[in-house]
Each structure stands twice: as structure tokens, then as C-alpha cells.
Design an enzyme around this catalytic site. Structure first.
Site, PDB file in Angstrom:
ATOM      1  N   LYS A 122       0.834  -1.260  -0.119  1.00 11.36           N
ATOM      2  CA  LYS A 122       0.017  -0.043  -0.090  1.00 11.36           C
ATOM      3  C   LYS A 122       0.963   1.381  -0.119  1.00 11.36           C
ATOM      4  CE  LYS A 122      -4.216  -1.917   1.239  1.00 11.36           C
ATOM      5  NZ  LYS A 122      -5.388  -2.093   1.516  1.00 11.36           N
ATOM      6  N   LYS A 205      -4.370  -8.450  -6.243  1.00 14.10           N
ATOM      7  CA  LYS A 205      -5.752  -8.911  -5.757  1.00 14.10           C
ATOM      8  C   LYS A 205      -6.980  -7.666  -6.188  1.00 14.10           C
ATOM      9  CE  LYS A 205      -6.633  -6.906  -1.201  1.00 14.10           C
ATOM     10  NZ  LYS A 205      -7.399  -6.819  -0.009  1.00 14.10           N
ATOM     11  N   LYS A 208     -11.265  -2.419  -3.330  1.00 15.25           N
ATOM     12  CA  LYS A 208     -11.967  -1.396  -3.546  1.00 15.25           C
ATOM     13  C   LYS A 208     -11.335  -0.116  -4.125  1.00 15.25           C
ATOM     14  CE  LYS A 208     -13.737  -2.293   1.227  1.00 15.25           C
ATOM     15  NZ  LYS A 208     -12.406  -2.297   1.907  1.00 15.25           N
TER      16      LYS A 208
HETATM   17  N1  AQP Z   1      -9.670  -9.730  -3.385  1.00 12.76           N
HETATM   18  C1  AQP Z   1     -10.277 -10.128  -2.325  1.00 12.76           C
HETATM   19  N2  AQP Z   1     -10.156 -11.649  -2.290  1.00 12.76           N
HETATM   20  C2  AQP Z   1     -10.661 -12.088  -0.953  1.00 12.76           C
HETATM   21  N3  AQP Z   1     -11.199 -11.555   0.179  1.00 12.76           N
HETATM   22  C3  AQP Z   1     -10.676 -10.361   0.061  1.00 12.76           C
HETATM   23  N4  AQP Z   1     -10.904  -9.365   0.924  1.00 12.76           N
HETATM   24  C4  AQP Z   1     -10.744  -8.189   0.784  1.00 12.76           C
HETATM   25  N5  AQP Z   1     -10.369  -8.305  -0.677  1.00 12.76           N
HETATM   26  C5  AQP Z   1     -10.296  -9.606  -1.179  1.00 12.76           C
HETATM   27  C6  AQP Z   1     -11.096  -9.443   2.511  1.00 12.76           C
HETATM   28  O1  AQP Z   1     -12.415  -8.793   2.744  1.00 12.76           O
HETATM   29  C7  AQP Z   1     -12.215  -8.462   4.208  1.00 12.76           C
HETATM   30  C8  AQP Z   1     -12.392  -6.924   4.666  1.00 12.76           C
HETATM   31  O2  AQP Z   1     -11.225  -6.330   3.788  1.00 12.76           O
HETATM   32  P1  AQP Z   1     -10.921  -4.854   4.011  1.00 12.76           P
HETATM   33  O3  AQP Z   1     -11.756  -4.110   3.054  1.00 12.76           O
HETATM   34  O4  AQP Z   1     -11.036  -4.504   5.470  1.00 12.76           O
HETATM   35  O5  AQP Z   1      -9.510  -4.537   3.519  1.00 12.76           O
HETATM   36  P2  AQP Z   1      -8.481  -4.797   2.333  1.00 12.76           P
HETATM   37  O6  AQP Z   1      -8.346  -6.238   2.127  1.00 12.76           O
HETATM   38  O7  AQP Z   1      -7.477  -4.009   2.191  1.00 12.76           O
HETATM   39  O8  AQP Z   1      -9.648  -4.584   1.147  1.00 12.76           O
HETATM   40  P3  AQP Z   1      -9.424  -3.659  -0.006  1.00 12.76           P
HETATM   41  O9  AQP Z   1     -10.478  -4.087  -0.972  1.00 12.76           O
HETATM   42  O10 AQP Z   1      -8.044  -3.965  -0.835  1.00 12.76           O
HETATM   43  O11 AQP Z   1      -9.381  -2.404   0.400  1.00 12.76           O
HETATM   44  P4  AQP Z   1      -8.863  -0.855   0.151  1.00 12.76           P
HETATM   45  O12 AQP Z   1      -8.455  -1.105  -1.257  1.00 12.76           O
HETATM   46  O13 AQP Z   1      -9.592   0.013   0.522  1.00 12.76           O
HETATM   47  O14 AQP Z   1      -7.309  -1.127   0.707  1.00 12.76           O
HETATM   48  C9  AQP Z   1     -11.020  -9.238   4.554  1.00 12.76           C
HETATM   49  O15 AQP Z   1     -11.095 -10.440   5.333  1.00 12.76           O
HETATM   50  C10 AQP Z   1     -10.243  -9.426   3.327  1.00 12.76           C
HETATM   51  O16 AQP Z   1      -9.382 -10.683   3.492  1.00 12.76           O
END
Ligand code: AQP
Length: 344
Positions: A122, A205, A208
Site C-alpha cells: 500500500k 488482488k 476497492k
Molecule cells: N480480493 C479479495 N479476495 C478475497 N478476500 C478479500 N478481502 C478483501 N479483498 C479480497 C477480504 O475482505 C475483508 C475486508 O477487507 P477490507 O476491506 O477491510 O480490507 P482490504 O483487504 O484492504 O480490502 P481492499 O478492498 O483491498 O481495500 P482497500 O482497497 O480500501 O485497501 C478481509 O477479510 C479481506 O481479506
């Protein structure tokens, strides 16, 4: 060794959270919300949190943060999380998270944080400019889990390292203070789609906050947009093989098979058995139809719930009261162990 009440009431307690940092993706649904729904029932006490304090580790527009918080709680309920049997709330309304988070900042070591791959991903080349909160995020996540003495944490593959760090923080706290207070937490990573990948680049991955909307399926996407995104998803020219081994080195193809398995509740093996020899012209529309069939009823219900933010706030408030009742006595004991005076 001082022995304080280890696990007050439940030995099987689930905690997990989602950041309200933008529109929810299919990755959040398959990797988190769907397994959370399945963990409800007599075996576990389930606590599901909208982790807004984690969201602000990167800039969030205040109005959008409120809207995203409502979207996450709406998604949970529309997907089948019952706010009467699970505890559903937003993190910032329960002070124990930030309070225990600070204590864990003093337990965790800088070297441990330096090893966190999510921070490296990040922050990228910009590590000097990101917030201190983004760096300390895993200590707050440990506090989220351990403020409830949670034993099970269902997460996607990407969060495994943070749950392992939670175990290290718990073990160091227990060791430093000579107590057997915090339980060992187990990551629960089960299912075929625990790492849903970006539709345009199978090595990243699905997130969002990824650059292009075409990389991800959002839970609120229309049927037309879902079909368009799968149609344009990057693949290779070969047809689907008749065994999973032959998908090695074909990350984008494997991702679409995993998504199909996750949505249909089967296994990648079963998907391959059904579609062996199929080209993308056949598989992609079938996948889009399946995604729409699963997501449309949820997104319709999300829209209905999001039209009444006051009702969603009430759910979050009631959940915060329940969360407070569990975490406050645990935090009080932590203060006593650490030697912080409580005189009121
Ligand atoms: N691509 C993914 N595949 C499987 N699981 C996922 N999770 C997130 N993306 C995937 C799971 O969703 C839960 C919540 O995640 P989060 O939104 O709190 O944080 P993150 O993993 O950092 O998600 P993003 O979408 O990547 O957020 P941004 O872009 O805002 O930083 C977790 O259980 C995660 O494993």
C-alpha cells in the site's frame, strides 16, 4: 503466573471486519461476507465490525466515509447477517479498540511492522509520506480481535499475515506480564475464492481502491456492467482444460474458475469438470449470469436498506452497546495487568 479470567463466556468467538474505504467488491463478498454468514449459528458467537478507524489510515472524504459505512452494514444484512444474533457495529463507537490499540503499539516491535507485506504494497515507494496509522494498522487490528478474546477470525488470504501478527502480540503481552490472558487466535481461510484477483491483472488482488473500475466487480454493479466487466476480463487464448493442474501459470483463467466456484458454492474441480474444453465465449457469459443471479437480490436489498440511513445507524448503535458490554471488562483487566490506575 497470575491467572486472570481467560475467556469469560464463550470459548468460540468470531471477530472480523471490513473497512468502509469505498464500494464493496466481489472480493469482499466471497472472501469475507459470505463466510461470515455461514459462521452464524450455535457453534460461535459472531462479532462483525465496520472498521472505520482502519479506513482513515488513508484519506477519506467525511461524507463518503459515512456513506461507505452505511454500504458495508447494508451489505452485511442484505447478505444474511442477522443483527439480532450477530453483533454488528462500527469500530469508532467502541473506545476499547483505540485504547487497546495504543497498548499494543507499545507491545509490538517496529521490526514486526516492517515485515508486513500489505504495508509495503500500500505504501509502495511513498513510505515516508503515508500516515503513521497505516504503518501501525496491524496493532489496531490485533486490538479489534483481542478486545473480544476472539478465537476465530475469518479473513481472505491477504489478511493472514496480520492474524499471525495478532498471535505474536498476544503471546508477547502474556509473556511480558506473566499472564495467560489473551487466547491464541486462528485465521479461518476456507473456500475456493479467498483471494479474488483483479480482472485485468491476475497477479494483483481485487481491491476497492484499485485504479480502474473495470478491474473489479462491485456489489452494487448493475447486471449490464457485470456482464461487460467479465466480457472484458483479461484471459488467454486457450480453452478451459479438463484438470486444475493445467491452469498453472494461467492466473487470470484460474481466477475466473475460482470466482465461479465461490459463487456457486462448489469447488474449482467441479467447475473444470463441467466446463472442460469450453472457450471464453461460453464460460464468461455463464459466469456473468451466475454473478448476476447471486448478487442482484443482495444489491436490490442493499439499495433498499441504504435508503434509510437512520435505521442503519440504529442497528450500529445497538451493536456498539453489545460490543461495549463484551470488550469493556476485558479492557479493564488489561489496565489492571499493565498497572494503569482505574479510580472511577
Ligand atoms: N480480493 C479479495 N479476495 C478475497 N478476500 C478479500 N478481502 C478483501 N479483498 C479480497 C477480504 O475482505 C475483508 C475486508 O477487507 P477490507 O476491506 O477491510 O480490507 P482490504 O483487504 O484492504 O480490502 P481492499 O478492498 O483491498 O481495500 P482497500 O482497497 O480500501 O485497501 C478481509 O477479510 C479481506 O481479506
Amino acid at each position: 503466573m497470575t491467572t486472570l479470567d481467560a475467556n469469560p463466556a464463550f470459548t468460540q468467538r468470531v471477530f472480523s471486519g471490513i473497512k468502509p474505504s469505498g464500494g464493496l467488491t466481489l472480493g469482499n463478498y466471497l472472501g469475507a461476507i459470505k463466510p461470515w454468514v455461514n459462521m452464524q449459528g450455535p457453534d460461535f458467537e459472531t462479532i462483525y465490525c465496520v472498521v472505520d478507524l482502519h479506513a482513515i489510515t488513508v484519506w477519506q472524504d467525511p461524507k463518503e466515509l459515512r456513506a461507505a459505512t452505511h454500504e458495508v452494514v447494508a451489505a452485511m444484512i442484505a447478505s444474511g447477517i442477522d443483527p439480532d444474533s450477530s453483533v454488528v457495529f462500527n469500530q469508532s463507537q467502541v473506545a476499547a479498540h483505540a485504547q487497546l490499540g495504543w497498548i499494543f503499539n507499545c507491545v509490538a516491535r517496529v521490526g514486526w511492522m516492517n515485515r508486513m507485506t500489505q504495508f509495503k504494497d500500500k505504501a509502495g515507494k511513498n513510505a515516508e509520506q503515508v500516515s503513521l496509522g497505516l504503518y501501525a494498522y496491524p496493532a489496531l487490528m490485533a486490538a479489534d480481535i483481542l478486545a473480544y478474546h476472539a478465537t476465530h477470525v475469518p479473513v481472505g488470504e491477504d489478511q493472514k499475515q496480520h492474524v499471525e501478527l495478532t498471535r505474536d502480540i498476544a503471546a508477547k503481552f502474556n509473556h511480558d506480564f506473566g499472564v495467560d490472558f489473551f487466547p491464541k487466535t486462528n485465521p479461518v481461510i476456507e473456500g475456493p475464492a479467498m483471494r479474488v484477483m483483479n480482472l485485468r491483472d491476475g497477479s494483483k488482488k481485487m481491491s476497492k481502491s484499485g485504479e480502474s473500475d473495470m478491474e473489479r466487480i462491485n456489489m452494487l454493479d448493475t447486471a449490464e456492467l457485470i456482464a461487460k466487466k467479465f466480457k472484458k476480463a483479461r484471459t488467454d487464448p486457450a480453452a478451459l482444460p479438463d484438470n486444475l493442474e493445467d491452469l498453472k501459470g494461467r492466473a487470470e483463467a484460474r481466477n475466473l474458475v475460482d470466482i465461479y466456484a465461490g459463487l456457486s458454492g462448489t469447488t474449482p474441480e467441479a467447475v473444470i469438470a463441467e466446463y472442460a474444453g469450453a472457450g471464453w465465449g461460453q464460460f464468461k457469459p455463464a459466469l456473468a449470469d451466475l454473478a448476476v443471479a447471486k448478487l442482484a437480490p443482495i444489491s436490490d436489498e442493499m439499495r433498499r436498506l441504504m435508503a434509510d440511513p437512520a435505521e442503519l445507524d440504529q442497528i450500529l448503535g445497538k451493536g456498539a452497546d453489545k460490543a461495549e458490554a463484551i470488550s469493556r471488562p476485558i479492557l479493564d483487566q488489561v489496565y489492571d495487568i499493565v498497572g494503569l490506575v482505574r479510580s472511577r
